[in-house]
Design a protein around this motif. Structure first.
Motif, PDB file in Angstrom:
ATOM      1  N   ILE A 122       0.834  -1.208   0.000  1.00 55.93           N
ATOM      2  CA  ILE A 122       0.000   0.000   0.000  1.00 55.93           C
ATOM      3  C   ILE A 122       0.869   1.258   0.000  1.00 55.93           C
ATOM      4  CG2 ILE A 122      -1.664   1.337   1.358  1.00 55.93           C
ATOM      5  CD1 ILE A 122      -2.760  -1.383   2.364  1.00 55.93           C
ATOM      6  N   ILE A 123       1.907   1.270   0.859  1.00 52.30           N
ATOM      7  CA  ILE A 123       2.785   2.445   0.946  1.00 52.30           C
ATOM      8  C   ILE A 123       3.569   2.630  -0.351  1.00 52.30           C
ATOM      9  CG2 ILE A 123       4.817   3.380   2.128  1.00 52.30           C
ATOM     10  CD1 ILE A 123       3.751   2.145   4.695  1.00 52.30           C
ATOM     11  N   SER A 124       4.010   1.530  -0.958  1.00 59.75           N
ATOM     12  CA  SER A 124       4.731   1.623  -2.233  1.00 59.75           C
ATOM     13  C   SER A 124       3.843   2.216  -3.318  1.00 59.75           C
ATOM     14  CB  SER A 124       5.237   0.242  -2.656  1.00 59.75           C
ATOM     15  OG  SER A 124       6.155  -0.269  -1.721  1.00 59.75           O
ATOM     16  N   ALA A 125       2.567   1.806  -3.326  1.00 60.90           N
ATOM     17  CA  ALA A 125       1.622   2.356  -4.303  1.00 60.90           C
ATOM     18  C   ALA A 125       1.406   3.848  -4.065  1.00 60.90           C
ATOM     19  CB  ALA A 125       0.301   1.604  -4.225  1.00 60.90           C
ATOM     20  N   ASP A 126       1.324   4.245  -2.791  1.00 62.67           N
ATOM     21  CA  ASP A 126       1.168   5.672  -2.465  1.00 62.67           C
ATOM     22  C   ASP A 126       2.386   6.477  -2.921  1.00 62.67           C
ATOM     23  OD1 ASP A 126      -1.278   5.187  -1.348  1.00 62.67           O
ATOM     24  OD2 ASP A 126      -0.558   5.135   0.724  1.00 62.67           O
ATOM     25  N   LYS A 127       3.580   5.908  -2.733  1.00 59.76           N
ATOM     26  CA  LYS A 127       4.802   6.590  -3.169  1.00 59.76           C
ATOM     27  C   LYS A 127       4.823   6.770  -4.680  1.00 59.76           C
ATOM     28  CE  LYS A 127       8.003   5.124   0.477  1.00 59.76           C
ATOM     29  NZ  LYS A 127       9.193   4.300   0.768  1.00 59.76           N
ATOM     30  N   ALA A 128       4.456   5.702  -5.393  1.00 59.35           N
ATOM     31  CA  ALA A 128       4.437   5.772  -6.855  1.00 59.35           C
ATOM     32  C   ALA A 128       3.434   6.817  -7.339  1.00 59.35           C
ATOM     33  CB  ALA A 128       4.118   4.401  -7.436  1.00 59.35           C
ATOM     34  N   ALA A 129       2.255   6.847  -6.701  1.00 59.25           N
ATOM     35  CA  ALA A 129       1.232   7.826  -7.088  1.00 59.25           C
ATOM     36  C   ALA A 129       1.709   9.246  -6.790  1.00 59.25           C
ATOM     37  CB  ALA A 129      -0.064   7.529  -6.346  1.00 59.25           C
ATOM     38  N   PHE A 130       2.362   9.431  -5.653  1.00 63.04           N
ATOM     39  CA  PHE A 130       2.879  10.762  -5.291  1.00 63.04           C
ATOM     40  C   PHE A 130       3.954  11.210  -6.283  1.00 63.04           C
ATOM     41  CE2 PHE A 130       6.044  13.377  -3.153  1.00 63.04           C
ATOM     42  CZ  PHE A 130       5.263  14.379  -2.599  1.00 63.04           C
ATOM     43  N   LYS A 131       4.849  10.277  -6.638  1.00 60.27           N
ATOM     44  CA  LYS A 131       5.919  10.605  -7.576  1.00 60.27           C
ATOM     45  C   LYS A 131       5.355  10.998  -8.933  1.00 60.27           C
ATOM     46  CE  LYS A 131      10.278   8.770  -9.359  1.00 60.27           C
ATOM     47  NZ  LYS A 131      11.196   7.611  -9.379  1.00 60.27           N
ATOM     48  N   GLU A 132       4.335  10.268  -9.381  1.00 61.17           N
ATOM     49  CA  GLU A 132       3.711  10.573 -10.669  1.00 61.17           C
ATOM     50  C   GLU A 132       2.989  11.918 -10.618  1.00 61.17           C
ATOM     51  OE1 GLU A 132       0.465   8.550 -13.746  1.00 61.17           O
ATOM     52  OE2 GLU A 132       1.100   7.496 -11.934  1.00 61.17           O
ATOM     53  N   LYS A 133       2.345  12.177  -9.479  1.00 62.14           N
ATOM     54  CA  LYS A 133       1.563  13.410  -9.340  1.00 62.14           C
ATOM     55  C   LYS A 133       2.451  14.651  -9.300  1.00 62.14           C
ATOM     56  CE  LYS A 133      -2.202  15.255  -6.488  1.00 62.14           C
ATOM     57  NZ  LYS A 133      -3.046  15.009  -5.287  1.00 62.14           N
ATOM     58  N   THR A 134       3.642  14.507  -8.692  1.00 64.53           N
ATOM     59  CA  THR A 134       4.523  15.677  -8.518  1.00 64.53           C
ATOM     60  C   THR A 134       5.647  15.736  -9.552  1.00 64.53           C
ATOM     61  OG1 THR A 134       5.854  14.427  -6.924  1.00 64.53           O
ATOM     62  CG2 THR A 134       4.066  15.788  -6.043  1.00 64.53           C
ATOM     63  N   ALA A 135       5.628  14.831 -10.539  1.00 66.88           N
ATOM     64  CA  ALA A 135       6.732  14.776 -11.507  1.00 66.88           C
ATOM     65  C   ALA A 135       6.884  16.087 -12.265  1.00 66.88           C
ATOM     66  CB  ALA A 135       6.514  13.614 -12.477  1.00 66.88           C
ATOM     67  N   ALA A 136       5.767  16.613 -12.798  1.00 68.20           N
ATOM     68  CA  ALA A 136       5.837  17.848 -13.582  1.00 68.20           C
ATOM     69  C   ALA A 136       6.269  19.031 -12.723  1.00 68.20           C
ATOM     70  CB  ALA A 136       4.480  18.128 -14.225  1.00 68.20           C
ATOM     71  N   LEU A 137       5.707  19.130 -11.516  1.00 67.07           N
ATOM     72  CA  LEU A 137       6.048  20.231 -10.612  1.00 67.07           C
ATOM     73  C   LEU A 137       7.512  20.159 -10.186  1.00 67.07           C
ATOM     74  CD1 LEU A 137       5.226  22.663  -8.913  1.00 67.07           C
ATOM     75  CD2 LEU A 137       4.437  21.078  -7.140  1.00 67.07           C
ATOM     76  N   ASN A 138       7.992  18.961  -9.894  1.00 62.85           N
ATOM     77  CA  ASN A 138       9.392  18.806  -9.489  1.00 62.85           C
ATOM     78  C   ASN A 138      10.346  19.153 -10.624  1.00 62.85           C
ATOM     79  OD1 ASN A 138       9.069  18.127  -6.811  1.00 62.85           O
ATOM     80  ND2 ASN A 138       8.926  15.931  -7.197  1.00 62.85           N
ATOM     81  N   ALA A 139       9.949  18.826 -11.861  1.00 58.46           N
ATOM     82  CA  ALA A 139      10.791  19.175 -13.004  1.00 58.46           C
ATOM     83  C   ALA A 139      10.955  20.694 -13.101  1.00 58.46           C
ATOM     84  CB  ALA A 139      10.183  18.621 -14.282  1.00 58.46           C
ATOM     85  N   LYS A 140       9.870  21.435 -12.875  1.00 60.27           N
ATOM     86  CA  LYS A 140       9.940  22.896 -12.901  1.00 60.27           C
ATOM     87  C   LYS A 140      10.799  23.428 -11.756  1.00 60.27           C
ATOM     88  CE  LYS A 140       5.379  23.471 -15.056  1.00 60.27           C
ATOM     89  NZ  LYS A 140       4.003  23.998 -14.870  1.00 60.27           N
ATOM     90  N   ARG A 141      10.656  22.811 -10.559  1.00 60.34           N
ATOM     91  CA  ARG A 141      11.426  23.272  -9.392  1.00 60.34           C
ATOM     92  C   ARG A 141      12.916  23.021  -9.596  1.00 60.34           C
ATOM     93  NH1 ARG A 141       8.550  24.180  -4.587  1.00 60.34           N
ATOM     94  NH2 ARG A 141      10.400  23.585  -3.387  1.00 60.34           N
TER      95      ARG A 141
END
Length: 368
Positions: A122-141
């Motif tokens: 469950i935690i691994s799935a949450d991490k993957a979802a978080f990484k996917e969700k913040t990928a674009a924002l992190n690229a800009k940062r």
């Protein structure tokens, strides 16, 4: 003949020797000596495991009954027969709110192990979802030179195991890089041996807690302006300083006990200092050095749990402490899961060191 020898090696490598032994056992072709060896190496360990599980199950059941009787009698004394009957019915129903919190049974520990693995998924799935969700924002940062947003959720049990392994290997490497060179110089020079002997004898028995406090004082001062978490740094340095002494002593002893004839041959060949160390002294000292390294790795893994607890580093030590503090119905079972994981990893680390030693040494060492 050559083909049969090759097939025999392949069968042994593939683990078919056990199957052929079983076949010979059931067909009556197994010799008495092979039968005794089969009993000693296979049946006896399996029987001892089953005996251990049986004693554990009976002990857990007995302790469960003792605590259950205590809870019922306490309800009887304080609130009367009706409350005692209600408490007994609640315990019998399996309701987690009123279950005795004693030694868990093997079945409960296995259930907690599977629960921890599900939690990791469950935690691994949450991490993957978080990484996917913040990928674009992190690229800009990152493009702007800013720090990326990182996942700050709680680590899973598997994540904590990985953190502990990273800490213990970092501490082991620190101990190796300090103890082996220092041990070589001490072993080569009686003057250095006399100079460092008091230091070794005084600091070798110091408790891991004291080493942690010393490292904490130094690292916190050095990283006073840093905003990063220093728990990993404090943990692995403390582990390394606690565990390096066996390697230091064994290396110095191995170097100082090298046959003088080898040293004389090195002088005759006019080998330089480093050539003499790497071509003569180290090969002759390897058995003792690896004995020290095995002890160092074992000590590092043992003291790691206490140091992680003190440093609040998210590893197995902190996991055990948090479950103990939690006091939930399955906390005891999770602690025992951690105990088995710690023991199994410690065993595997010891086998790893034995494999490396046998790979680089002329003298093969049997497993104990």
């Amino acid at each position: 003949m050559k083909q049969s020898i090759t097939l025999g090696k392949v069968s042994k490598f593939m683990g078919l020797g056990f199957l052929s032994t079983l076949k010979n056992l059931f067909t009556g072709k197994l010799s008495k000596e092979d039968f005794r060896a089969f009993l000693r190496k296979t049946i006896v360990p399996i029987a001892s495991i089953l005996l251990f599980l049986g004693i554990w199950h009976m002990g857990a059941k007995a302790l469960y009954n003792v605590e259950a009787d205590f809870k019922i009698n306490k309800a009887l004394e304080e609130r009367g027969q009706a409350a005692a009957d209600e408490e007994a019915a609640c315990i019998a129903s399996g309701d987690s709110t009123c279950q005795p919190n004693s030694l868990p049974s093997p079945a409960q520990v296995w259930g907690s192990f599977k629960s921890l693995l599900r939690d990791h998924g469950i935690i691994s799935a949450d991490k993957a979802a978080f990484k996917e969700k913040t990928a674009a924002l992190n690229a800009k940062r990152v493009a702007k030179g800013e720090e990326p947003i990182v996942y700050t959720g709680r680590p899973s049990f598997v994540d904590q195991i990985i953190r502990s392994l990273k800490t213990v290997f970092a501490g082991f490497l620190l101990a190796l890089f300090i103890a082996v060179p220092l041990g070589i110089f001490i072993g080569l020079s009686p003057t250095l041996k006399a100079a460092f002997n008091w230091f070794i004898q005084i600091f070798k028995p110091v408790s891991p807690v004291v080493w942690y406090l010393l490292v904490f004082m130094i690292v916190k001062t050095l990283l006073i302006d840093s905003s990063e978490d220093s728990s990993f740094t404090i943990s692995f340095i403390s582990v390394g300083l606690c565990s390096m002494w066996a390697t230091l002593v064994n290396t110095a002893m191995g170097v100082s006990s090298v046959d003088k004839d080898y040293i004389n041959v090195a002088k005759v060949l006019k080998l330089g200092t480093f050539q003499k160390i790497f071509k003569v002294i180290l090969p002759s000292s390897l058995p003792l050095i690896f004995t020290g390294l095995k002890i160092t790795l074992s000590v590092a893994w043992m003291v790691l749990i206490a140091i992680e607890l003190l440093a609040q580093s998210p590893g197995l030590g902190l996991f055990v402490w948090e479950e103990f503090q939690n006091g939930a119905n399955d906390s005891n079972a999770k602690i025992i899961v951690a105990m088995f994981v710690i023991g199994i990893i410690g065993f595997l680390l010891d086998r790893l060191m034995l494999f490396i030693q046998n790979s680089v040494s002329f003298v093969k060492t049997d497993a104990i």
